[in-house]
Design a protein around this motif. Sequence first.
Motif, PDB file in Angstrom:
ATOM      1  N   SER A 135      12.862  -1.741  -5.891  1.00  0.00           N
ATOM      2  CA  SER A 135      13.016  -2.851  -4.949  1.00  0.00           C
ATOM      3  C   SER A 135      11.826  -2.946  -4.002  1.00  0.00           C
ATOM      4  CB  SER A 135      14.302  -2.690  -4.129  1.00  0.00           C
ATOM      5  OG  SER A 135      15.444  -2.816  -4.947  1.00  0.00           O
ATOM      6  N   LEU A 136      11.392  -1.805  -3.462  1.00  0.00           N
ATOM      7  CA  LEU A 136      10.231  -1.807  -2.581  1.00  0.00           C
ATOM      8  C   LEU A 136       9.002  -2.359  -3.298  1.00  0.00           C
ATOM      9  CD1 LEU A 136      10.628   1.673  -0.829  1.00  0.00           C
ATOM     10  CD2 LEU A 136      10.908  -0.589   0.229  1.00  0.00           C
ATOM     11  N   GLU A 137       8.859  -1.998  -4.570  1.00  0.00           N
ATOM     12  CA  GLU A 137       7.700  -2.467  -5.331  1.00  0.00           C
ATOM     13  C   GLU A 137       7.789  -3.954  -5.629  1.00  0.00           C
ATOM     14  OE1 GLU A 137       5.127  -1.179  -9.301  1.00  0.00           O
ATOM     15  OE2 GLU A 137       7.067  -0.216  -8.898  1.00  0.00           O
ATOM     16  N   ILE A 138       8.946  -4.420  -6.060  1.00  0.00           N
ATOM     17  CA  ILE A 138       9.113  -5.826  -6.424  1.00  0.00           C
ATOM     18  C   ILE A 138       8.929  -6.733  -5.212  1.00  0.00           C
ATOM     19  CG2 ILE A 138      10.781  -7.559  -7.204  1.00  0.00           C
ATOM     20  CD1 ILE A 138       9.588  -5.836  -9.438  1.00  0.00           C
ATOM     21  N   TYR A 139       9.412  -6.305  -4.071  1.00  0.00           N
ATOM     22  CA  TYR A 139       9.310  -7.126  -2.868  1.00  0.00           C
ATOM     23  C   TYR A 139       7.982  -6.944  -2.129  1.00  0.00           C
ATOM     24  CZ  TYR A 139      14.018  -8.995  -3.095  1.00  0.00           C
ATOM     25  OH  TYR A 139      15.144  -9.689  -3.479  1.00  0.00           O
ATOM     26  N   GLY A 140       7.085  -6.141  -2.705  1.00  0.00           N
ATOM     27  CA  GLY A 140       5.758  -5.995  -2.139  1.00  0.00           C
ATOM     28  C   GLY A 140       5.659  -5.071  -0.950  1.00  0.00           C
ATOM     29  N   HIS A 141       6.704  -4.279  -0.687  1.00  0.00           N
ATOM     30  CA  HIS A 141       6.693  -3.428   0.496  1.00  0.00           C
ATOM     31  C   HIS A 141       5.864  -2.158   0.312  1.00  0.00           C
ATOM     32  CE1 HIS A 141       9.484  -6.116   2.304  1.00  0.00           C
ATOM     33  NE2 HIS A 141      10.481  -5.807   1.501  1.00  0.00           N
ATOM     34  N   LEU A 142       5.448  -1.867  -0.920  1.00  0.00           N
ATOM     35  CA  LEU A 142       4.597  -0.712  -1.159  1.00  0.00           C
ATOM     36  C   LEU A 142       3.124  -1.090  -1.235  1.00  0.00           C
ATOM     37  CD1 LEU A 142       6.593   1.305  -3.880  1.00  0.00           C
ATOM     38  CD2 LEU A 142       6.421   1.790  -1.436  1.00  0.00           C
ATOM     39  N   HIS A 143       2.855  -2.375  -1.182  1.00  0.00           N
ATOM     40  CA  HIS A 143       1.498  -2.871  -1.424  1.00  0.00           C
ATOM     41  C   HIS A 143       0.471  -2.253  -0.474  1.00  0.00           C
ATOM     42  CE1 HIS A 143      -1.718  -5.587  -2.554  1.00  0.00           C
ATOM     43  NE2 HIS A 143      -1.873  -5.941  -1.291  1.00  0.00           N
ATOM     44  N   HIS A 144       0.828  -2.116   0.793  1.00  0.00           N
ATOM     45  CA  HIS A 144      -0.115  -1.591   1.774  1.00  0.00           C
ATOM     46  C   HIS A 144       0.005  -0.078   1.952  1.00  0.00           C
ATOM     47  CE1 HIS A 144      -1.356  -5.597   2.931  1.00  0.00           C
ATOM     48  NE2 HIS A 144      -0.085  -5.946   3.109  1.00  0.00           N
ATOM     49  N   GLN A 145       0.983   0.532   1.283  1.00  0.00           N
ATOM     50  CA  GLN A 145       1.205   1.959   1.453  1.00  0.00           C
ATOM     51  C   GLN A 145       0.582   2.803   0.333  1.00  0.00           C
ATOM     52  OE1 GLN A 145       3.736  -0.295   2.125  1.00  0.00           O
ATOM     53  NE2 GLN A 145       3.396  -0.012   4.328  1.00  0.00           N
ATOM     54  N   THR A 146       0.535   2.259  -0.882  1.00  0.00           N
ATOM     55  CA  THR A 146       0.003   3.032  -2.004  1.00  0.00           C
ATOM     56  C   THR A 146      -0.577   2.100  -3.063  1.00  0.00           C
ATOM     57  OG1 THR A 146       0.529   4.611  -3.768  1.00  0.00           O
ATOM     58  CG2 THR A 146       2.280   3.119  -3.108  1.00  0.00           C
ATOM     59  N   ALA A 147      -1.644   2.580  -3.687  1.00  0.00           N
ATOM     60  CA  ALA A 147      -2.225   1.855  -4.816  1.00  0.00           C
ATOM     61  C   ALA A 147      -1.650   2.367  -6.132  1.00  0.00           C
ATOM     62  CB  ALA A 147      -3.752   2.010  -4.812  1.00  0.00           C
ATOM     63  N   SER A 148      -0.738   3.338  -6.046  1.00  0.00           N
ATOM     64  CA  SER A 148      -0.193   3.959  -7.256  1.00  0.00           C
ATOM     65  C   SER A 148       1.333   4.011  -7.227  1.00  0.00           C
ATOM     66  CB  SER A 148      -0.764   5.377  -7.410  1.00  0.00           C
ATOM     67  OG  SER A 148      -2.168   5.380  -7.436  1.00  0.00           O
ATOM     68  N   PRO A 149       1.997   2.861  -7.202  1.00  0.00           N
ATOM     69  CA  PRO A 149       3.465   2.894  -7.212  1.00  0.00           C
ATOM     70  C   PRO A 149       4.028   3.534  -8.466  1.00  0.00           C
ATOM     71  CG  PRO A 149       2.652   0.662  -7.579  1.00  0.00           C
ATOM     72  CD  PRO A 149       1.478   1.489  -7.173  1.00  0.00           C
ATOM     73  N   GLU A 150       3.327   3.403  -9.578  1.00  0.00           N
ATOM     74  CA  GLU A 150       3.808   4.028 -10.811  1.00  0.00           C
ATOM     75  C   GLU A 150       3.814   5.552 -10.673  1.00  0.00           C
ATOM     76  OE1 GLU A 150       3.001   4.019 -15.645  1.00  0.00           O
ATOM     77  OE2 GLU A 150       1.657   2.935 -14.301  1.00  0.00           O
ATOM     78  N   LYS A 151       2.767   6.106 -10.046  1.00  0.00           N
ATOM     79  CA  LYS A 151       2.707   7.549  -9.834  1.00  0.00           C
ATOM     80  C   LYS A 151       3.838   7.996  -8.912  1.00  0.00           C
ATOM     81  CE  LYS A 151      -1.345   9.315  -9.380  1.00  0.00           C
ATOM     82  NZ  LYS A 151      -2.663   9.722  -8.797  1.00  0.00           N
ATOM     83  N   LEU A 152       4.101   7.212  -7.889  1.00  0.00           N
ATOM     84  CA  LEU A 152       5.189   7.524  -6.959  1.00  0.00           C
ATOM     85  C   LEU A 152       6.529   7.539  -7.694  1.00  0.00           C
ATOM     86  CD1 LEU A 152       5.665   7.982  -3.869  1.00  0.00           C
ATOM     87  CD2 LEU A 152       6.163   5.542  -3.726  1.00  0.00           C
ATOM     88  N   PHE A 153       6.738   6.534  -8.550  1.00  0.00           N
ATOM     89  CA  PHE A 153       7.980   6.444  -9.312  1.00  0.00           C
ATOM     90  C   PHE A 153       8.107   7.633 -10.266  1.00  0.00           C
ATOM     91  CE2 PHE A 153      10.700   4.723 -12.717  1.00  0.00           C
ATOM     92  CZ  PHE A 153      11.753   4.213 -11.970  1.00  0.00           C
ATOM     93  N   HIS A 154       7.007   7.971 -10.928  1.00  0.00           N
ATOM     94  CA  HIS A 154       7.020   9.085 -11.876  1.00  0.00           C
ATOM     95  C   HIS A 154       7.362  10.396 -11.173  1.00  0.00           C
ATOM     96  CE1 HIS A 154       5.854  11.473 -15.400  1.00  0.00           C
ATOM     97  NE2 HIS A 154       5.202  12.256 -14.561  1.00  0.00           N
ATOM     98  N   GLU A 155       6.788  10.612  -9.980  1.00  0.00           N
ATOM     99  CA  GLU A 155       7.064  11.849  -9.263  1.00  0.00           C
ATOM    100  C   GLU A 155       8.515  11.898  -8.790  1.00  0.00           C
ATOM    101  OE1 GLU A 155       5.225  13.989  -5.349  1.00  0.00           O
ATOM    102  OE2 GLU A 155       3.911  13.638  -7.084  1.00  0.00           O
ATOM    103  N   GLU A 156       9.051  10.743  -8.373  1.00  0.00           N
ATOM    104  CA  GLU A 156      10.453  10.708  -7.969  1.00  0.00           C
ATOM    105  C   GLU A 156      11.351  11.071  -9.148  1.00  0.00           C
ATOM    106  OE1 GLU A 156      13.790  10.247  -5.510  1.00  0.00           O
ATOM    107  OE2 GLU A 156      11.663  10.550  -5.122  1.00  0.00           O
ATOM    108  N   LEU A 157      11.006  10.587 -10.333  1.00  0.00           N
ATOM    109  CA  LEU A 157      11.763  10.930 -11.533  1.00  0.00           C
ATOM    110  C   LEU A 157      11.711  12.431 -11.800  1.00  0.00           C
ATOM    111  CD1 LEU A 157      11.071   8.159 -14.204  1.00  0.00           C
ATOM    112  CD2 LEU A 157      13.275   8.908 -13.333  1.00  0.00           C
ATOM    113  N   THR A 158      10.547  13.011 -11.605  1.00  0.00           N
ATOM    114  CA  THR A 158      10.399  14.445 -11.810  1.00  0.00           C
ATOM    115  C   THR A 158      11.346  15.220 -10.905  1.00  0.00           C
ATOM    116  OG1 THR A 158       8.086  14.214 -12.482  1.00  0.00           O
ATOM    117  CG2 THR A 158       8.790  16.392 -11.703  1.00  0.00           C
ATOM    118  N   HIS A 159      11.451  14.796  -9.651  1.00  0.00           N
ATOM    119  CA  HIS A 159      12.343  15.470  -8.708  1.00  0.00           C
ATOM    120  C   HIS A 159      13.812  15.212  -9.043  1.00  0.00           C
ATOM    121  CE1 HIS A 159       9.547  17.226  -5.798  1.00  0.00           C
ATOM    122  NE2 HIS A 159       8.761  16.194  -6.044  1.00  0.00           N
ATOM    123  N   ILE A 160      14.133  14.008  -9.526  1.00  0.00           N
ATOM    124  CA  ILE A 160      15.507  13.726  -9.940  1.00  0.00           C
ATOM    125  C   ILE A 160      15.912  14.644 -11.086  1.00  0.00           C
ATOM    126  CG2 ILE A 160      16.988  12.028 -11.086  1.00  0.00           C
ATOM    127  CD1 ILE A 160      15.559   9.855  -9.474  1.00  0.00           C
TER     128      ILE A 160
END
Length: 238
Positions: free
Chosen positions: A203-228
């Motif tokens: 949701s954060l990615e689709i609504y553009g809320h990560l745009h100014h926080q990270t250039a690598s939302p995919e990496k962030l998502f992948h790491e969250e999956l690793t922790h899950i």
Amino acid sequence: MASTGTRGRRERLRAETTAEIKSVALELMASGGPGAITLRAIAREMGMTPNAIYGYFATRDDLVTTLINDVYTSLADAVDAAWDITPATHPADRVRAWAHAFRGWALVNPEGFRLIYGDPVPGYIAPEGGAAPDAAQRVCTALTGLAAAAWPHAERLYADSDFQWSDFDAGLLDKVRPAFPHLPPAGVALALRIWGHLHGLVSLEIYGHLHHQTASPEKLFHEELTHIVASLGIAPKG
């Protein structure tokens, strides 16, 4: 009496126009928000008269219901396909495959994601039973399946859980308990927690809320999956 060829052309043209109406509706939503979906606005964009478009959808709500059903079915197909091609003996890989399919679908269909998970269409009244009951149940069941697949490994980690069946909506339980009769209340809670993690980042990615926080939302998502996966006590194969 119309020939078979004439009827075929009419049916094809009607299907093409119906598809264009739905496409324009999503484009209007993308540019103006859910409230921008009106039959008059769509007719104007397509160069049709308002009376002509009513021949395809009697009301705006009929159109929105069709859109929600189409979009939800598309999502259900995408995550089901990811689930089906991943072996049941690899629970961690199933979690990853489902999660990546969900994010991938959302990135390709951002307007559709907003329609079913974002701001509601103003004044929209869904039909009794919901706009896409079958597809919604498929997504809900598959999500619970992630927890069920991991539960033999994760159960010991949630021994202190105090969730009871009364903590959950009856409609949700009607969907998931017949599919996973051995999954306890803590397992259903785990499914919702997995959903919260995945849905939140997407949701954060689709609504553009990560745009100014990270250039690598995919990496962030992948790491969250690793922790899950780690929190479930399971590990990817290979």
